[in-house]
Design a protein around this motif. Structure first.
Motif, short mmCIF file in Angstrom:
data_model
loop_
_atom_site.label_atom_id
_atom_site.label_comp_id
_atom_site.label_asym_id
_atom_site.label_seq_id
_atom_site.Cartn_x
_atom_site.Cartn_y
_atom_site.Cartn_z
N ASP A 246 29.06 -69.45 80.69
CA ASP A 246 28.05 -69.85 79.72
C ASP A 246 26.66 -69.52 80.27
N LEU A 247 25.77 -69.14 79.37
CA LEU A 247 24.40 -68.87 79.80
C LEU A 247 23.74 -70.17 80.25
N GLU A 248 23.15 -70.13 81.42
CA GLU A 248 22.50 -71.32 81.97
C GLU A 248 21.06 -71.45 81.50
N GLU A 249 20.51 -70.35 81.03
CA GLU A 249 19.09 -70.40 80.65
C GLU A 249 18.86 -69.59 79.38
N LEU A 250 18.33 -70.25 78.38
CA LEU A 250 17.89 -69.59 77.16
C LEU A 250 16.43 -69.96 76.96
N PRO A 251 15.65 -69.09 76.31
CA PRO A 251 14.24 -69.40 76.14
C PRO A 251 14.04 -70.61 75.26
N GLU A 252 13.22 -71.55 75.72
CA GLU A 252 12.88 -72.72 74.93
C GLU A 252 11.40 -72.68 74.58
N SER A 253 11.10 -73.07 73.37
CA SER A 253 9.71 -73.06 72.94
C SER A 253 8.96 -74.24 73.53
N SER A 254 7.89 -73.95 74.23
CA SER A 254 7.07 -75.00 74.81
C SER A 254 5.97 -75.39 73.84
N ARG A 255 5.57 -76.66 73.89
CA ARG A 255 4.48 -77.12 73.04
C ARG A 255 3.18 -76.44 73.41
N PHE A 256 3.14 -75.82 74.62
CA PHE A 256 1.92 -75.17 75.06
C PHE A 256 1.92 -73.67 74.77
N THR A 257 3.01 -73.17 74.17
CA THR A 257 3.05 -71.76 73.81
C THR A 257 1.98 -71.47 72.78
N ALA A 258 1.13 -70.46 73.06
CA ALA A 258 0.02 -70.09 72.17
C ALA A 258 -0.85 -71.29 71.84
N ALA A 259 -1.10 -72.13 72.86
CA ALA A 259 -1.87 -73.35 72.64
C ALA A 259 -3.27 -73.05 72.13
N ARG A 260 -3.82 -71.90 72.49
CA ARG A 260 -5.18 -71.59 72.05
C ARG A 260 -5.23 -71.48 70.53
#
Length: 244
Positions: free
Chosen positions: A189-203
């Motif tokens: 199983d994949l151990e890491e998938l991209p998760e959206s952070s609340r700080f993504t494109a915070a600007r």
């Protein structure tokens, strides 16, 4: 005698009404635009590439390239030669990942560690010769776990730096999880998938809030001005005397 306050629809207020509508409208529109940009960036960062069409690994990452953060889980086509002497076993809750470097392009070329599958114990059949397969690309792990026994082939995490001394070729700054496990091994199983952070494109998010605050402030100033203009002034002593 006091003068009645002017109507808010008086002609002299119309330029102000128009300016207020324009300012608030522009602020709301620009805020919505920045909000959409923020959501689009978050969606782009969080997209699951595991079902995407496989592409040659050279189209995604080179031997000396840093890992492209937006390509986590991208299926890549791998072709090369196994380096069985570099095989290690990474401990997982479901068993042990069987990891063998694959020299991309052939012997002597830089290698990419490949998770061949999951074994119940830290052992697996050796592999040699050329191979071609598809794997999900993943960044090197760095959980900070320490290896209790550096002399064996069992590792607590799949950190590419820990494999450098086990092979005589350069290693990619990534690893791949085979989409199809080898015979006798379970799929990993994949151990890491991209998760959206609340700080993504915070600007973009902050800009959206700033524009909406500006629109609210412009409306507040205009309403406050109208209220002040329509508030009757108290009668002076001269006005009272003349009225008498």
């Amino acid at each position: 005698m006091t003068t009645p306050p002017p109507s808010v629809w008086a002609a002299r207020f119309w330029p102000g009404h128009l300016l207020c509508v324009v300012l608030v409208g522009v602020a709301v529109w620009l805020g919505a635009w920045q909000w959409d940009a923020w959501e689009a960036r978050r969606a782009a960062e969080a997209r699951d590439l595991t079902l995407a069409e496989p592409v040659p690994v050279a189209d995604v990452i080179g031997p000396d390239d840093p890992f492209p953060g937006d390509r986590v889980g991208q299926p890549v086509v791998l072709a090369g030669e196994w380096l069985d002497d570099g095989t290690v076993f990474v401990e997982r809750e479901s068993g042990y990942w069987v990891v063998t470097p694959l020299a991309i392009g052939g012997a002597g070329e830089p290698a990419l560690p490949v998770v061949r599958g999951v074994a119940e114990r830290p052992e697996a059949e050796p592999v040699t010769g050329p191979a071609e397969l598809v794997g999900w690309l993943q960044p090197s792990e760095g959980t900070g776990s320490t290896d209790p026994d550096p002399s064996d082939d069992v590792l607590p995490q799949l950190r590419v730096a820990d494999l450098v001394q086990r092979v005589d070729v350069d290693l990619y700054g990534a690893y791949a999880v085979a989409t199809e496990p080898e015979t006798g091994l379970a799929v990993a199983d994949l151990e890491e998938l991209p998760e959206s952070s609340r700080f993504t494109a915070a600007r973009n998010l902050f800009y959206a809030i700033e524009w909406w605050v500006f629109g609210a402030f412009a409306l507040f100033v205009w309403v406050r001005y109208l209220r002040d203009e329509r508030t009757p002034e108290p009668a002076t002593d001269d006005q009272i005397a003349s009225g008498a």
